[in-house]
Design a protein around this motif. Structure first.
Motif, short mmCIF file in Angstrom:
data_model
loop_
_atom_site.label_atom_id
_atom_site.label_comp_id
_atom_site.label_asym_id
_atom_site.label_seq_id
_atom_site.Cartn_x
_atom_site.Cartn_y
_atom_site.Cartn_z
N LYS A 1 0.67 -1.51 0.04
CA LYS A 1 0.29 -0.38 0.36
C LYS A 1 1.38 1.24 -0.16
CE LYS A 1 -3.58 -2.02 2.48
NZ LYS A 1 -2.72 -3.06 3.56
N VAL A 2 0.16 2.40 -0.13
CA VAL A 2 1.12 3.90 -0.59
C VAL A 2 0.47 4.85 0.43
CG1 VAL A 2 1.82 5.22 -2.18
CG2 VAL A 2 1.96 2.90 -2.51
N ALA A 3 0.65 5.19 1.69
CA ALA A 3 0.16 6.18 1.87
C ALA A 3 0.13 7.64 2.16
CB ALA A 3 0.66 5.72 3.72
N PHE A 4 -0.40 8.83 1.80
CA PHE A 4 0.03 10.26 1.80
C PHE A 4 -0.66 10.49 3.07
CE2 PHE A 4 -0.14 8.28 -2.17
CZ PHE A 4 0.90 8.39 -2.70
N ILE A 5 0.28 11.42 3.90
CA ILE A 5 -0.29 11.76 5.16
C ILE A 5 -0.01 13.47 5.25
CG2 ILE A 5 -0.34 11.82 8.27
CD1 ILE A 5 0.30 8.38 7.41
N THR A 6 -1.00 13.97 6.45
CA THR A 6 -0.55 15.23 6.00
C THR A 6 0.97 15.80 7.12
OG1 THR A 6 -2.52 15.96 7.20
CG2 THR A 6 -2.96 16.28 5.02
N ALA A 7 0.83 14.56 8.44
CA ALA A 7 2.15 14.87 9.02
C ALA A 7 3.18 13.26 9.02
CB ALA A 7 1.41 15.17 10.59
N SER A 8 3.65 13.35 9.82
CA SER A 8 4.37 12.23 9.59
C SER A 8 4.23 11.43 10.73
CB SER A 8 6.14 12.23 9.86
OG SER A 8 6.17 13.40 10.96
N PRO A 9 4.03 10.26 10.44
CA PRO A 9 3.12 9.37 11.94
C PRO A 9 4.02 9.17 13.19
CG PRO A 9 4.25 7.66 10.13
CD PRO A 9 4.43 8.91 9.47
N CYS A 10 3.06 9.11 14.56
CA CYS A 10 3.77 8.70 15.83
C CYS A 10 4.12 7.34 15.85
CB CYS A 10 2.37 8.66 16.77
SG CYS A 10 1.57 7.37 16.59
N VAL A 11 5.02 6.89 16.28
CA VAL A 11 5.17 5.04 16.44
C VAL A 11 4.42 4.68 16.12
CG1 VAL A 11 6.52 4.64 18.42
CG2 VAL A 11 7.35 6.74 18.09
N MET A 12 3.89 4.59 17.07
CA MET A 12 2.39 3.60 17.02
C MET A 12 1.65 3.51 15.65
SD MET A 12 1.02 0.87 18.78
CE MET A 12 1.60 1.06 19.80
N CYS A 13 1.50 4.55 15.16
CA CYS A 13 0.95 4.41 13.75
C CYS A 13 1.60 4.23 13.04
CB CYS A 13 0.73 5.41 13.51
SG CYS A 13 -1.04 6.74 14.41
#
Length: 173
Positions: free
Chosen positions: A115-127
């Motif tokens: 999968k390819v993810a596009f996120i407005t902020a880099s993820p936290c550790v759990m995400c």
């Protein structure tokens, strides 16, 4: 053979972005005359973030298949369905909002790989750990989160994470 990046972003090693070129073509720039799909999906994530009810940080996520042909899930951060559209607490890290990545991943097909993810902020550790577990192969983020530990998790797991801000201000009215 020299490698070229269709969107002009060297960190973007997604297979659809990297091109080998030889001979006379090797010295020619690849013209980018319209928003790359990576930027289109990033802007979709930015629009989704506007629906967030989190008081501190509004985040949006778009997940696509490996070929970038199908959006398979979307998400934004906020309280659980049916709960009040506000944070449970004003304390940073304890607002009670479900993260946008989590909201998107619970909707994404579990059996789908790369999968390819596009996120407005880099993820936290759990995400970041959830992204690894959900077979996300490439992750694009617009802004760095206050803690870079999530990016370190992704790197350790072999997920290609790209700070994607090159086209942020292009093609905007």
């Amino acid at each position: 053979m020299p490698l070229f990046y269709k969107d002009g972003v060297r960190a973007n090693e997604h297979p659809l972005n990297v091109v080998e070129r030889a001979g006379d073509e090797a010295d020619q720039e690849i013209a980018v005359d319209r928003p790359p799909l990576y930027e289109v999906y990033m802007r979709m994530a930015e629009e989704l973030a506007k629906r967030s009810t989190c008081a501190r940080l509004q985040v949006g996520t778009v997940i696509t298949d490996a070929a970038l042909e199908n959006v398979v899930a979307i998400g934004y951060n906020g309280n659980a369905r049916g709960f009040p559209n506000r944070c449970d607490s004003s304390e940073a890290g304890k607002c009670g909002c479900i993260h946008s990545e989590m909201n998107a991943l619970v909707k994404a097909p579990g059996q789908m790989r790369d999968k390819v993810a596009f996120i407005t902020a880099s993820p936290c550790v759990m995400c970041a750990k959830l992204m690894v577990q959900a077979s996300v192969a490439h992750l694009f983020y617009r802004e760095p989160y206050r803690d870079s530990a999530g990016l370190e998790i992704l790197e350790r797991a072999g997920v290609c994470a790209v700070h994607y801000a090159r086209w942020k201000d292009e093609w905007r009215d």
